[in-house]
Design a protein around this motif. Structure first.
Motif, PDB file in Angstrom:
ATOM      1  N   MET A  90       0.799  -1.223   0.000  1.00 25.69           N
ATOM      2  CA  MET A  90       0.000   0.000   0.000  1.00 25.69           C
ATOM      3  C   MET A  90       0.837   1.280   0.000  1.00 25.69           C
ATOM      4  N   ASP A  91       2.062   1.214   0.524  1.00 24.92           N
ATOM      5  CA  ASP A  91       2.896   2.414   0.565  1.00 24.92           C
ATOM      6  C   ASP A  91       4.364   2.038   0.389  1.00 24.92           C
ATOM      7  N   ASN A  92       5.216   3.042   0.317  1.00 23.53           N
ATOM      8  CA  ASN A  92       6.640   2.792   0.062  1.00 23.53           C
ATOM      9  C   ASN A  92       7.294   1.962   1.159  1.00 23.53           C
ATOM     10  N   GLN A  93       6.898   2.168   2.404  1.00 27.50           N
ATOM     11  CA  GLN A  93       7.475   1.369   3.493  1.00 27.50           C
ATOM     12  C   GLN A  93       7.071  -0.095   3.351  1.00 27.50           C
ATOM     13  N   ASN A  94       5.807  -0.348   3.006  1.00 27.27           N
ATOM     14  CA  ASN A  94       5.374  -1.734   2.776  1.00 27.27           C
ATOM     15  C   ASN A  94       6.193  -2.365   1.659  1.00 27.27           C
ATOM     16  N   HIS A 121      -6.693   8.683  -9.852  1.00 26.24           N
ATOM     17  CA  HIS A 121      -6.068   9.399  -8.730  1.00 26.24           C
ATOM     18  C   HIS A 121      -4.557   9.457  -8.928  1.00 26.24           C
ATOM     19  N   GLN A 122      -3.944  10.499  -8.393  1.00 23.12           N
ATOM     20  CA  GLN A 122      -2.517  10.719  -8.578  1.00 23.12           C
ATOM     21  C   GLN A 122      -1.723  10.582  -7.279  1.00 23.12           C
ATOM     22  N   HIS A 123      -2.168   9.761  -6.362  1.00 17.40           N
ATOM     23  CA  HIS A 123      -1.460   9.579  -5.097  1.00 17.40           C
ATOM     24  C   HIS A 123      -0.280   8.628  -5.263  1.00 17.40           C
ATOM     25  N   ASP A 124       0.778   8.865  -4.486  1.00 13.79           N
ATOM     26  CA  ASP A 124       1.964   8.008  -4.515  1.00 13.79           C
ATOM     27  C   ASP A 124       1.770   6.740  -3.690  1.00 13.79           C
ATOM     28  N   SER A 125       0.824   6.781  -2.753  1.00 12.36           N
ATOM     29  CA  SER A 125       0.583   5.620  -1.907  1.00 12.36           C
ATOM     30  C   SER A 125      -0.846   5.677  -1.381  1.00 12.36           C
ATOM     31  N   VAL A 126      -1.270   4.572  -0.784  1.00 14.38           N
ATOM     32  CA  VAL A 126      -2.550   4.529  -0.078  1.00 14.38           C
ATOM     33  C   VAL A 126      -2.212   4.848   1.376  1.00 14.38           C
TER      34      VAL A 126
END
Length: 159
Positions: A90-94, A121-126
């Motif tokens: 879901m995110d860069n740490q994951n 959507h233009q988000h980098d992560s959830v």
């Protein structure tokens, strides 16, 4: 025909990844193709293993007729890497954590980020909604609905 196996992963497997699992299950069921897929979710950590999804996340999902039924579990390496075709963080740490858990470079190629499949959507992560308010849970669901549609299109165009 082999089923496409997808594992969604977040930190604790009580908000984002069980929501992604439920959104994807809802999407493939609506299209009548659920027999072609195996969908699951897991957490990097086992802090919430054995617990249902966060009650707030469940309430927001139910407002969209999405039912979160999974029980939290921790990612199992190497078993999950060997079993699943897609392992989606879901995110860069994951993503970083998943690369650390991957048994080898070949299996690490299964890792991707949820927002890579977004088309609207233009988000980098959830983002993790755990410590936020209602708007955070709604944003998560918006992103997951978009990304799951994009993921399904990606899978169907590559198989």
């Amino acid at each position: 025909m082999d089923r496409t196996k997808i594992l969604f992963v977040c930190l604790g497997n009580i908000c984002r990844s069980p929501s992604a699992e439920a959104v994807m299950n809802s999407l493939i069921k609506a299209k009548g193709i659920e027999e072609l897929f195996e969908i699951d979710s897991a957490g990097i950590t086992g802090y919430h293993a054995g617990e249902p999804a966060d009650q707030r996340m469940q309430r927001h999902a139910l407002n969209r007729d999405i039912h979160l039924t999974s029980i939290s579990r921790q990612v199992k390496s190497p078993a999950d890497f060997e079993h699943f075709d897609y392992i989606i963080g879901m995110d860069n740490q994951n993503i970083d954590d998943l690369y650390q858990l991957a048994p080898n470079e070949q299996l690490a190629k299964k890792i991707s980020k949820m927002t890579d499949y977004c088309t609207r959507h233009q988000h980098d992560s959830v983002p993790d909604p755990y410590y936020g308010g209602a708007a955070g849970f709604e944003l998560v669901l918006d992103l997951l609905e978009d990304a799951c549609e994009g993921l399904l299109e990606h899978i169907q165009s590559h198989e």
